[in-house]
Design an enzyme around this catalytic site. Structure first.
Site, PDB file in Angstrom:
ATOM      1  NE  ARG A  37       8.601   2.216  18.124  1.00  0.00           N
ATOM      2  CZ  ARG A  37       7.460   2.759  17.703  1.00  0.00           C
ATOM      3  NH1 ARG A  37       6.354   2.603  18.416  1.00  0.00           N
ATOM      4  NH2 ARG A  37       7.409   3.451  16.592  1.00  0.00           N
TER       5      ARG A  37
ATOM      6  CG  ASN B  49       8.697   5.118  20.329  1.00  0.00           C
ATOM      7  OD1 ASN B  49       9.763   4.623  20.680  1.00  0.00           O
ATOM      8  ND2 ASN B  49       8.449   5.497  19.090  1.00  0.00           N
TER       9      ASN B  49
END
Length: 781
Positions: A17, A35
């Site tokens: 990320r 996520n």
């Protein structure tokens, strides 16, 4: 326009990320990344061409430890974003992602804990997005701090700033902590008294204990390790006595590379393994002159290799660098039991083996031993001896299983020794870490607990269960129990066919039309004729498995006693061979000789095991009559044969099987007769051991020629032998294509995965036959 980019694979817990955030910002894109239970989800506002460029760059520039399995880019209903941000994980949907293994201490974090002016100086739980525990602390998916054992630890203001700073390598590091918001250490005596919780004091206590020859149990990443001074022979012998481990090799933890070079030969590829994010134990050749004072003969009796590792966790690094001598580092248990991983277990079980217990208050959710690897000496073939911390639990396949479909939900429970389970679920294949030998109640309990953890993570139960054909295995009995509870089909898979299916699937050979000859050699596996197999040649083609050759049967004596006592294999194979009695008789008492020879004449159970053949040769050569650990005799035999080959090369050995006797049923009696003849003639042990290795290499070449099969695949515990693997490559690669395991161990750890692959292959063949039949019928009408 808004585009949704969905990535699956090993994309959580690897800094994915933060990487996406930085890439999107550099491309001046607005959107979000998060996520999910099924991977990583990215939304961007842009045009089609830019979205495609962005998707390509995400794949090409992803973090090195990421493993992208699939990518889906599609336009969705427009969503307005005024910047690009990391948002809270999406907790909805079915979990279907690869689980990231634990990652070894990175160089940047190692530097911080050793730098006096850094605020993490001496802090034993320093991590970042590039390193630290992942799988071992995962309680739920997706991977976020609240779903891990770090949920109980609040970050201080400094750690929060790092966590939210895109320029910091701890940007969105879920395991972030420091001395101001610490995971706390505490040191206990063997009597259960807490000695100190001070970080500065406890290192001093530990150093004093180690210098005095004591053993310290330390809570590591996947469980407790037992540490003692590897230069102190008395300390090592004391640990062996307490642990009931008289001769099995002990791993050595070195503080750094410079001391390692003093004791061992370290090639570049071996160093790369030692310093990789996996950071396994690696078997290295030791030097004849030891520079560190290491008590090498006590660590690996009779062997020229040592299992060594470098500190893969900050706590181990602090202890090792402070002690500044090599340390024994072995699993925190008594031999035969699973590794201790909870503080309660440590206080209850480890006082029997350790003088001090160093624990901390971050839970280990999934226990794991250290992974073990070796490289073959000539061809540098990687061989996984134990697949656990850093490698488990996900495998990446070049070619997906065919026949079972992407929605397959199949659980395979493996065998008994070197147990694992495997699960094909929602497009992913999971192979558990090594879980030990399922002969003890404690190991069975650990196996159940790890399986239950997987069932909880993915909130699923399987639609079908696969197991070994041996009804006496705990794994088989558990399979029957679960199939009844869940009311699902149970399918048994022949042990050696599972071995072959595993190596086929690992090498992407499941879609091959050309036949493959499987050379499947191990110690024990239940054969389809009711005998014990272990020296098999199995042809695979188009979903069918045919046994086309094997080593000749000999008596299987006294059940599980036979693999523990190589002298019994020698008795079985050499009994009544001319000249053998003089070698065999001294290995037994009078009463044993009378009993065992009588049993041998009455035995109905037979075996074709090459593993037992190795045991017999080792015993006849005087290397091992009673083994103190599994595989000891074969390891000693390989060791002396390797010494001969290093001095004389691969071309100097003779075969004990003349070409006229190289048939599809391999004459074990002829091999043993030749070995006894050479022993009687006074030939050197290392030469005979090398000739034996050469003989069975020639056996493989002969079967390949007789069957006319060009592709050869190898599996089974015998192929942990690095000398044998190299010799096969030397002899056969000019004319054949050879395939070995790549990610899994050739021993029984691969059986559960092989059961999945076997099921997929046979299902695919059934579908093919149905299609062909339907096609023929339609044309006949």
């Amino acid at each position: 326009m808004t585009f949704h980019l969905h990535l699956t694979g090993q994309v959580q817990g690897v800094g994915f990320r933060p990487f996406v955030w930085q890439l999107a910002r550099s491309m001046k894109l607005q959107g979000s990344v998060s996520n999910g239970a099924d991977g990583v989800h990215i939304y961007v506002n842009t045009d089609t061409a830019t979205a495609q460029v962005f998707s390509s760059r995400v794949q090409a520039e992803a973090p090195a430890i990421a493993r992208i399995q699939s990518v889906e880019l599609r336009e969705v209903e427009s969503i307005y974003f005024n910047d690009f941000s990391i948002i809270d994980s999406q907790l909805t949907g079915l979990a279907s992602l690869q689980l990231t293994p634990d990652l070894a201490l990175c160089d940047a974090c190692r530097e911080e804990i050793n730098k006096p002016d850094n605020r993490r100086f001496g802090y034993a739980f320093t991590t970042c997005t590039h390193c630290g525990p992942r799988y071992s602390i995962l309680q739920e998916v997706p991977y976020d701090r609240p779903t891990t054992a770090m949920a109980l630890f609040d970050m201080c203001a400094d750690c929060e700033r790092e966590y939210n700073d895109p320029t910091n390598r701890r940007f969105y590091a879920q395991t972030n902590s420091c001395p101001n918001c610490p995971v706390e250490l505490s040191l206990f005596s063997a009597s259960g008294q807490c000695l100190t919780g001070s970080r500065t004091e406890l290192i001093g206590y530990v150093m004093d204990a180690l210098y005095e020859g004591q053993t310290v149990a330390v809570k590591g990443v996947g469980g407790y390790l037992l540490l003692c001074d590897a230069t102190n022979a008395n300390a090592i012998q004391q640990l062996r006595k307490r642990k009931y481990r008289p001769t099995k090799p002990l791993a050595v933890l070195y503080p750094g590379v410079s001391q390692l070079y003093q004791d061992c030969y370290v090639a570049d590829d071996e160093l790369a393994l030692l310093t990789s994010p996996v950071s396994p134990i690696v078997l290295l050749n030791r030097r004849s002159e030891i520079g560190s004072g290491l008590a090498a003969d006590q660590l690996a009796p009779g062997l020229c290799q040592l299992g060594v590792m470098l500190p893969y966790a900050p706590l181990l690094s602090l202890i090792a660098t402070t002690f500044d001598l090599p340390l024994v580092a072995t699993s925190g248990n008594v031999s035969g039991s699973p590794i201790c991983y909870t503080n309660q277990q440590a206080l209850e079980q480890l006082p029997a083996v350790a003088d001090l217990i160093l624990m901390h208050n971050r839970d280990i959710v999934v226990p794991q031993d250290d992974s073990v690897m070796r490289l073959s000496p000539t061809y540098r073939q990687p061989i996984v001896l134990r697949r656990s911390r850093g490698l488990a639990p996900t495998v990446t396949l070049n070619a997906p299983f065919r026949g079972v479909g992407v929605n397959a939900n199949i659980l395979a429970l493996g065998a008994s020794l070197k147990s694992t389970f495997s699960w094909q679920l929602r497009g992913n294949t999971y192979v558990s870490q090594y879980l030990g030998d399922l002969e003890s109640y404690d190991t069975q309990t650990s196996f159940r607990a790890t399986l239950n953890h997987f069932l909880h993570l993915f909130e699923a139960t399987p639609d079908c269960i696969l197991t070994d054909q041996h009804e006496g295995y705990f794994s088989t009995q558990l399979a029957h129990e679960l199939a009844m509870i869940w009311d699902v089909p149970l399918v048994s898979v022949q042990h050696h066919e599972a071995h072959l299916a595993a190596v086929l699937a690992e090498n992407g050979l499941t879609n091959e039309d050309e036949p493959v000859l499987g050379v499947i050699w191990d110690g024990t596996g239940f054969g389809s004729d009711g005998q014990i197999w272990g020296g098999e040649f199995i042809c695979y083609q188009n979903g069918t498995f045919d046994r086309v050759g094997h080593f000749d049967y000999f008596d299987a004596l006294l059940g599980d006693k036979m693999p523990r006592e190589p002298r019994l294999s020698a008795l079985s194979l050499a009994f009544n061979v001319p000249g053998a009695e003089g070698l065999l008789r001294p290995k037994f008492t009078d009463s044993e000789w009378n009993l065992y020879t009588k049993i041998s004449t009455q035995s109905k159970l037979k075996t074709s095991s090459v593993g037992r053949l190795f045991d017999a040769v080792a015993s006849l050569l005087g290397l091992s009559d009673k083994a103190s650990y599994e595989g000891e005799a074969a390891l000693l035999l390989e060791n002396v044969a390797a010494q001969y080959v290093r001095a004389n090369g691969y071309e100097t050995s003779q075969s004990y099987l003349p070409d006229t006797l190289l048939t599809t049923v391999v004459s074990t009696r002829t091999i043993i007769t030749g070995i006894i003849r050479d022993i009687k003639a006074g030939k050197l042990t290392d030469q005979i051991a090398a000739s034996f290795h050469y003989t069975i290499v020639k056996v493989v070449g002969s079967l390949a020629r007789q069957t006319g099969i060009r592709q050869l695949a190898f599996s089974g515990g015998v192929f942990q032998n690095a000398l044998f693997v190299d010799w096969l490559r030397y002899e056969l690669e000019p004319t054949h294509q050879l395939y070995f395991h790549r990610q899994l161990s050739p021993n029984d750890e691969c059986i559960s995965f092989g059961q999945l692959a076997h099921y997929a292959l046979t299902i695919a063949n059934t579908l093919r036959l149905k299609t062909e039949t339907s096609h023929v019928l339609s044309h006949s009408r």
